[in-house]
Enzyme design. Structure first.
Site, short mmCIF file in Angstrom:
data_model
loop_
_atom_site.label_atom_id
_atom_site.label_comp_id
_atom_site.label_asym_id
_atom_site.label_seq_id
_atom_site.Cartn_x
_atom_site.Cartn_y
_atom_site.Cartn_z
N HIS A 15 0.86 -1.19 0.00
CA HIS A 15 0.00 0.00 0.00
C HIS A 15 0.89 1.24 0.00
CE1 HIS A 15 1.25 -0.39 4.16
NE2 HIS A 15 1.02 0.91 4.30
N ARG B 141 6.64 -8.76 16.05
CA ARG B 141 7.24 -7.48 15.66
C ARG B 141 6.30 -6.35 16.07
NH1 ARG B 141 6.97 -4.15 11.02
NH2 ARG B 141 8.84 -2.86 10.80
C1 OGA Z 1 1.56 1.25 8.03
C2 OGA Z 1 2.86 0.62 7.67
C3 OGA Z 1 4.88 -0.47 8.40
C4 OGA Z 1 5.44 -1.16 9.60
O1 OGA Z 1 1.10 1.01 9.18
O2 OGA Z 1 1.00 1.97 7.17
O3 OGA Z 1 3.24 0.70 6.54
O4 OGA Z 1 6.63 -1.45 9.59
N1 OGA Z 1 3.57 0.03 8.64
O5 OGA Z 1 4.68 -1.42 10.53
NI NI Z 2 2.20 2.26 5.47
#
Ligand code: OGA
Ligand code: NI
Length: 309
Positions: free
Chosen positions: A182, A248
């Site tokens: 995204h 994570r």
């Molecule tokens: C988001 C995203 C990346 C991550 O929340 O839009 O891209 O490392 N997160 O959590």
């Molecule tokens: Ni993001």
């Protein structure tokens, strides 16, 4: 040679060298990491501490502060990215708007430390994000304070706690994404990630990991800067892959303007040879259409290309 997302020291953010490095990174990657950002390590530690404690609670406890269609702030565990379920749990904190929007806080002993930790980190992120936006405005040839105007009192920026539980390999070898590919819809995102890999950015059709660094925050430009820059900068596709043996945690801060903000390519990016590539967009409309896709499968999710001229 394997190329990496650049790491830029922004202790002297307004220096020509820093500005030039940021411009390059925005053009080449749409992503970079910043060191010398000035946010106290204790604030970062506190945010991770309360995030881990929050997600470790029983599911019932978390669901007591679940978000809903009227008020998106709170807990959620079934977000859809491009109509596919992500393997993650989230908690969003954004400002109250005097109407339906108001933060939802966990109860019990956690509340005492949770709210101050998030508020303090949010304030630091907002200040840093606006400094970075001013730097990008300079790079795009406009006054450094021109772009930050839409981010005054009524801005809609929010902080998200992401929890990506480990996903053991199954026999079929299928793995969901933590977050499917995204772009971020707003102006820019500051991301704090723990020491676990998983975040990847797409460049020229290939995926590159973004190395976790304890001394850095990840910065990525969103759709809004892509529009302002008239495609000089592209909001890069990114995703999170699941980890078979480790959980994570990450904490993005999404810098978003007030709902009334309208944005379009800056006059400095438009020439006869390079006409505006987007029509004016109202943040309220884009945000509402995009957010609808987070809750339900609404067919094709709205993308910024929909606003191309
Ligand atoms: C988001 C995203 C990346 C991550 O929340 O839009 O891209 O490392 N997160 O959590
Ligand atoms: Ni993001």
């Amino acid at each position: 040679m394997i190329e990496n997302v650049p790491v830029i020291d922004i202790a002297e953010l307004d220096s020509p060298a820093s500005l030039e490095a940021i411009d390059r990174a925005c053009r080449d990657w749409g992503f970079f990491q910043v060191t010398g950002h000035g946010i106290e390590p204790a604030l970062l530690r506190n945010v991770f501490d309360v995030s881990r404690e929050f997600f470790a609670q029983p599911a019932d406890e978390k669901r007591r502060i679940q978000r809903d269609a009227d008020n998106p702030w709170g807990y959620y565990d079934r977000e859809l990215t491009k109509n596919r379920q992500d393997w993650k749990e989230i908690y969003d904190f954004g400002p109250a708007d005097g109407d339906k929007l108001r933060p939802r806080w966990p109860g019990g002993h956690l509340r005492l430390r949770f709210e101050p930790a998030l508020r303090a980190y949010y304030a630091s992120c907002r200040a840093l994000a606006l400094r970075l936006l001013s730097a990008m405005a300079s790079n795009l040839g406009v006054s450094p304070d021109l772009l930050v105007r839409g981010f005054d009192e009524a801005h809609t920026s929010f902080l998200r706690l992401n929890y990506y539980p480990q996903y053991p390999f199954d026999a079929a070898g299928n793995r969901p994404f933590g977050v499917g590919e995204h772009t971020d819809a707003g102006a820019l995102t500051l991301l704090l990630q723990d020491d676990q890999p998983g975040l990847e950015v797409c460049r020229d059709g290939s995926w590159f990991p973004i190395e976790p660094r304890a001394d850095a925050l990840v910065v990525n430009i969103g759709d809004m800067i892509q529009v302002w820059s008239n495609d000089r900068y592209r909001a890069a596709l990114h995703r999170v892959v699941t980890n078979p043996s480790k959980d994570r945690y990450s904490v993005p801060f999404f810098l978003n303007p007030s709902y009334e903000t309208t944005y379009e390519p800056l006059s400095t990016t438009v020439t006869q040879a390079c006409p505006p590539r987007y029509r004016p967009i109202r943040w309220r409309e884009f945000r509402t259409l995009r957010a609808a896709g987070d809750y339900a499968d609404v067919g094709e999710e709205i993308q910024i290309t929909h606003y191309r001229t």
